[in-house]
Design an enzyme around this catalytic site. Structure first.
Site, short mmCIF file in Angstrom:
data_model
loop_
_atom_site.label_atom_id
_atom_site.label_comp_id
_atom_site.label_asym_id
_atom_site.label_seq_id
_atom_site.Cartn_x
_atom_site.Cartn_y
_atom_site.Cartn_z
N GLU A 274 0.81 -1.22 0.00
CA GLU A 274 0.00 0.00 0.00
C GLU A 274 0.85 1.27 0.00
OE1 GLU A 274 -3.21 -0.29 2.87
OE2 GLU A 274 -4.07 -2.00 1.78
N GLU A 379 -4.34 -9.08 -1.16
CA GLU A 379 -4.81 -8.93 0.22
C GLU A 379 -6.30 -8.62 0.26
OE1 GLU A 379 -2.41 -6.51 2.97
OE2 GLU A 379 -4.27 -5.85 3.90
#
EC number: 3.2.1.45
Length: 536
Positions: A274, A379
């Protein structure tokens, strides 16, 4: 949305064909040729007041499945899970020569070939490892078998955080000595050597399929960062190509070296978990900010060449590892630069903002622009949004969210789907910033027990039956319908179709395979089925 809790009577018992079929007259008519199989070990159901049940496992008992086998030519296998409590229950039926059904027709189109599948799995975080190892050794073994063995759901991917993340009980990196630009003090702590690595080895020993490891870093050492902290808004100091970026690139190689010393090789690394998180002021846990331009230049000048010139040059590099909302923009920035693109094997995506980002406009458009760069879902978890309860033991809706996401991803060229924590505690942790979430397996160490949630079985409807190398093929519906469906072919040419029914209505349907005939069946409301058959 949650639904009323099932009574104990709705939960599965080792039952005869009459009991199983009694739920639906239509099902009785359509599946009269089906004989129910009784192998494996059934679920011990328990309701916690949500829409379905968990399956209870302990040191001496856990539900299991038989190893995957295909039925004889001319017959099909059907694995069924339902909100009312069935868990991957196996039945077999006869493929018909003629079409007698009047409902929905799904036609297999094997000549329409799409992406080949890499696989399915979850993450061995510090939290997952702590929870698994808090169980007694026999219970630990049954948990790992549930995920990785052929009696379980056959996971073949494990994501491994590089050092700490929010699902750790402390913050650390592998090189916390300030200004150690040569990384002389790089070392793996006990979280790796005593927790994650031994469990990964045990998983690999239990697995019949090759298991691929994927590594992702959350933060660099703080002395490489502009803000000097593991969290909050901060990126690497300096510019790509300089000592800060070169050191951070070498950190990846040091990590791969250290795991190799423990006899673990990685399939892939992501450039950063991220990267958009580290651009946000006050971000609560470990992060490292990159714009797409910064990631492009870091890959082109530092990470790409460093990996390529190391003994780990076969390790794949995945960019993004963030919300698909950022596509196709990030892909355009990174992959239109030939110096960066030559090092990038794939694009990893997270699911958290999928509700803001239609798959067609993100995954579909990215595949259209860069058809040779694989898409990989790295994820997902439920319970992370501020309005969501962290853990809902037995939530069928959360299972449906998983399978709906997997089918959507497969339909838009994604080659694999990775869950987040393999196991958490009843609170949804541990997590050092209390960012508690749900998991397919919840461990209650006070009872030496773990609970397999609907999410576990929804994932299993894919992971057990779609091995690496399977290829998605066409599947066309005769009319508009409320089902989520996907078809794949095993490397040996056998067929797999997954059917998810998120509505309350039973849907009679026929699956047509031009090579073998018609599978007459029914999709009950709130159910998921996997169908398997030989084509030759």
């Amino acid at each position: 949305m949650e639904f009323s809790s099932p009574s104990r009577e709705e939960c599965p018992k080792p039952s005869g064909r009459v009991n199983i079929m009694a739920g639906s007259l239509t099902g009785l008519l359509l599946l009269q040729a089906v004989s129910w199989a009784s192998g494996a070990r059934p679920c011990i159901p328990k309701s916690f007041g949500y829409s379905s049940v968990v399956c209870v496992c302990n040191a001496t008992y856990c539900d299991s499945l038989d190893p995957l086998t295909f039925p004889a030519l001319g017959t099909f296998s059907r694995y069924e899970s339902t909100r009312s409590g069935r868990r991957m229950e196996l039945s077999t039926g006869t493929i018909q020569a003629n079409h007698t059904g009047t409902g929905l027709l799904l036609t297999l189109q094997p000549e329409q070939k799409f992406q080949k599948v890499k696989g399915f799995g979850g993450a061995m975080t510090d939290a997952a490892a702590l929870n698994i190892l808090a169980l007694s050794p026999p219970a630990q073994n049954l948990l790992l078998k549930s995920y990785f063995s052929e009696e379980g759901i056959g996971y073949n991917i494990i994501r491994v955080p590089m050092a700490s993340c929010d699902f750790s009980i402390r913050t650390y990196t592998y090189a916390d000595t300030p200004d150690d630009f040569q990384l002389h003090n790089f070392s793996l702590p006990e979280e790796d050597t005593k927790l994650k690595i031994p469990l990964i080895h045990r998983a690999l020993q239990l697995a019949r399929r090759p298991v691929s490891l994927l590594a992702s870093p959350w933060t660099s050492p703080t002395w490489l960062k502009t803000n000097g902290a593991v969290n909050g808004k901060g990126s690497l100091k300096g510019q790509p190509g300089d000592i800060y970026h070169q050191t951070w690139a070498r950190y990846f190689v040091k990590f791969l070296d250290a795991y190799a010393e423990h006899k673990l090789q990685f399939w892939a690394v992501t450039a950063e978990n991220e990267p958009s998180a580290g651009l946000l002021s006050g971000y609560p846990f470990q992060c490292l900010g990159f714009t797409p331009e910064h990631q492009r230049d870091f890959i082109a000048r530092d990470l790409g060449p460093t990996l390529a010139n190391s003994t780990h040059h076969n390790v794949r590099l995945l960019m993004l590892d963030d919300q698909r909302l950022l596509l196709p923009h990030w892909a355009k920035v990174v992959l239109t630069d030939p110096e960066a693109a030559k090092y990038v094997h794939g694009i990893a995506v997270h699911w958290y903002l999928d509700f803001l980002a239609p798959a067609k406009a993100t995954l579909g458009e990215t595949h259209h622009l860069f058809p040779n760069t694989m898409l990989f879902a790295s994820e997902a978890c439920v319970g992370s949004k501020f309005w969501e309860q962290s853990v809902r033991l037995g939530s069928w809706d959360r299972g449906m969210q998983y399978s709906h996401s997997i089918i959507t991803n497969l339909l838009y060229h994604v080659v694999g789907w990775t869950d987040w924590n393999l196991a958490l505690n009843p609170e949804g942790g541990p997590n050092w910033v209390r960012n508690f979430v749900d998991s397919p397996i919840i461990v209650d160490i006070t009872k030496d027990t773990f609970y397999k949630q609907p999410m576990f079985y929804h994932l299993g409807h894919f992971s057990k039956f779609i091995p690496e190398g399977s290829q998605r093929v066409g599947l066309v519906a005769s009319q508009k319908n409320d089902l989520d469906t996907v078809a794949l072919m095993h490397p040996d040419g056998s067929a797999v179709v997954v059917v998810l029914n998120r509505s309350s209505k039973d849907v009679p349907l026929t699956i047509k395979d031009p090579a073998v005939g018609f599978l007459e069946t029914i999709s009950p409301g709130y159910s998921i089925h996997t169908y398997l058959w030989r084509r030759q």
